[in-house]
Scaffold this motif. Sequence first.
Motif, short mmCIF file in Angstrom:
data_model
loop_
_atom_site.label_atom_id
_atom_site.label_comp_id
_atom_site.label_asym_id
_atom_site.label_seq_id
_atom_site.Cartn_x
_atom_site.Cartn_y
_atom_site.Cartn_z
N GLU A 173 0.74 -1.30 -0.13
CA GLU A 173 0.10 0.00 -0.04
C GLU A 173 0.90 1.34 0.15
N TRP A 174 2.02 1.22 0.56
CA TRP A 174 2.87 2.37 0.91
C TRP A 174 3.33 2.64 -0.45
N GLY B 247 3.62 5.78 -5.53
CA GLY B 247 3.86 5.47 -6.80
C GLY B 247 5.33 4.82 -7.00
N ILE B 248 5.64 4.17 -5.84
CA ILE B 248 7.10 3.37 -6.11
C ILE B 248 6.62 2.18 -6.91
N ALA C 44 -3.01 -3.26 -5.77
CA ALA C 44 -2.11 -2.60 -5.34
C ALA C 44 -0.70 -2.43 -6.07
N CYS C 45 -0.36 -3.60 -6.77
CA CYS C 45 0.92 -3.69 -7.66
C CYS C 45 0.81 -4.92 -8.22
N SER C 46 1.77 -4.75 -9.34
CA SER C 46 2.02 -5.86 -10.18
C SER C 46 2.51 -7.10 -9.51
N PRO D 8 5.77 5.07 -15.72
CA PRO D 8 5.25 5.14 -14.31
C PRO D 8 3.78 5.36 -14.39
N GLY D 9 3.36 4.94 -13.28
CA GLY D 9 1.71 5.00 -13.29
C GLY D 9 1.12 4.04 -14.18
N HIS D 10 1.93 2.84 -14.53
CA HIS D 10 1.37 1.81 -15.43
C HIS D 10 0.66 0.97 -14.51
N ALA D 11 -0.59 0.64 -15.42
CA ALA D 11 -1.69 -0.41 -14.51
C ALA D 11 -1.03 -1.64 -14.09
N PRO D 12 -1.33 -2.07 -12.87
CA PRO D 12 -0.92 -3.23 -12.28
C PRO D 12 -1.11 -4.60 -13.20
N GLU D 13 -0.33 -5.24 -13.18
CA GLU D 13 -0.49 -6.72 -14.05
C GLU D 13 -0.27 -7.73 -13.07
N GLY D 14 -0.92 -8.65 -13.37
CA GLY D 14 -0.86 -9.85 -12.55
C GLY D 14 -0.55 -11.12 -13.57
N VAL D 15 0.39 -12.00 -13.47
CA VAL D 15 0.78 -13.12 -14.08
C VAL D 15 0.65 -14.29 -12.97
#
Lengths: 344, 344
Positions: free
Chosen positions: A133-134, A139-140, A153-155, A309-316
């Motif tokens: 979340e941090w 935007g890290i 939250a993130c990829s 930056p700010g790319h949409a999270p992606e899951g694999v």
Amino acid sequence: MTISEVAEAAGVSRQTVSNVLNAPDRVAPATADRVRRAIEELGYRPNRAARNLRERSSRCIGFKIAPPTGLNTLLDRFLHALADNAESAGHHLLLFSAATVEEELAAYEELIVTGTVDGFVHADVETIDERLEWCDRNGIPCVSFGRPKSPAACSWVDVDGAAGLAQSVDYLVARGHRRIAYLGWPEGQRVGDQRLAGWRSAMRRHRLDTGGLAGACSEDVAEVAAVARRLRALPDPPTAFACGSDTFAIVARQATGTGADGHPAIEVVGYDDSPVAALMTPPLSSVRQPIDEVARHVVRLLLRQFGAPGHAPEGVMLRPELVGRDQAGRAHGTPGKTEPAAEQ
Amino acid sequence: MTISEVAEAAGVSRQTVSNVLNAPDRVAPATADRVRRAIEELGYRPNRAARNLRERSSRCIGFKIAPPTGLNTLLDRFLHALADNAESAGHHLLLFSAATVEEELAAYEELIVTGTVDGFVHADVETIDERLEWCDRNGIPCVSFGRPKSPAACSWVDVDGAAGLAQSVDYLVARGHRRIAYLGWPEGQRVGDQRLAGWRSAMRRHRLDTGGLAGACSEDVAEVAAVARRLRALPDPPTAFACGSDTFAIVARQATGTGADGHPAIEVVGYDDSPVAALMTPPLSSVRQPIDEVARHVVRLLLRQFGAPGHAPEGVMLRPELVGRDQAGRAHGTPGKTEPAAEQ
DNA sequence: TTGTATGCGTTATCAC
DNA sequence: GTGATAACGCATACAA
């Protein structure tokens, strides 16, 4: 050995040297050659700090290494694969440690705000979600090995534990078992629940009963042994255990002893294919996670975030592969040829 | 967030801010306070790249991570300890990989000449010694885990394998064994030879015969099993094995089967105390290396070299500690309280 | 196509 | 005690 010295040696301005390296098309072939020769001769390599300062990027990926626990069979493979892939992409892996969650968050902030790293790879997603979340809030760039609870939250890159356990069940069924128990962690954690669900649905697919066959406990030796024996003592006892980890499998097999023929009383299949699996007698069949693939995707997704930056999270989601080992210790199955099962 | 912004916020020049951080005694307490408050408020942290550029140091320690092999039980513990200690000293651990020796040397040079790292920690000293000589020739700070063949090349920290095997023998003797075999690698490699010598001299100390009791092979399962069985089939067979690694111990125990009482036919003691040792039934006694101590000394020696280049190499030999586990799985012995056995 | 100038953020030197 | 200036090595925009 600086760029200026190279320039002097080659009889050009230092800007030309820079161009040769960063924009080769803007310099005459003859000059470029001369410069390149000078570079070669002087063994010049651009200074990292200067480049980092100028480009506001460290080309470093941060990774928090947790204190080792359990069989811990994946970490060394993962780290090697990660370092390897990062390197191919011109990045390096920076290891750091943190004793507490607060320390960890402080470390993340420190590393980012000082420009020491450009982003992070998270591994033990199960326990700590604050950092995701941090990273998200600030935007890290980060990618986690293991699907986070809060998906956006993130990829992430994960290995389909349900598919793994399904393979375990299929394997045991193919070897003639009908009463197949599950042995793994108590419900409530992502990884364990995934695997449990995989066992359950595979059993259902084979039209096999699962009632009372799901054993749950921590990886503590005594606990695992007790649960294994309890399952084995059921009225219609299981003849095989599909396990959530190699620890469960190894302890369960030993706790239930050997039959009249000297072979283990139950057949077990582990998870993670730790090196010790091949050492057991008989060797342990186990589900192997495609760690190299995981690392490759992790780095790929991270680099994508660096670039945009700010790319949409992606899951694999990747598929694990059972390494079946017969009594002679030969492995069958085709580990390594795993493919992404799904990308979302 | 740069130092200039802090300076502006505090109403001082940026140099004063720098002084507050790097030479606090040169600035008036009141001003320092004001500056510190501004730093705190703005969350300022000095930029790493700029500092590195200015100070010509990266505060990074390079570590080549080799592809995992065998039980590989030490690496994760070592890396964590290393990262931890490095961090306490304001440094970070930078991981890199290399497929071949040439690649590795190229990587070392690259990392140094670009200023990416200030020095190295070497781990698999057994196999590759060129890099030590390279570091030596070029005055690159480095410390190796494992005593190098050419002692003068660089500082090192090692764990006394002979003392470890002596403890194994003592332990087995105390448990009533007289015929104690050794099972480890063929002669010719530092680590293995150390341990073999430790077994031999401890046996001699106990006035026990070693003739024909030294088994040597690679860690291949089939080979180990064969050698273990061959030893066990001797006219006056060993009742216990002191082993060069947990792999040898685990395979040997399983290969020699169980006695009439269901217990293993032979008692084994392993080396490295891998996590799996505690999972075995009965649990495996094993010699534990004081990895945290190793890492602490490694970092200490490296920092000393950073501070005073050309510092004379120093060696530290640490004592391992046997973790004896009885049938119930309780550990006895006092791992962790190890002290340097010798400093040269 | 090549060269010149400037700034990245920090610290060290030296005036004031 | 404080602040201006320079320099670390590189890359980019811009001028020649």
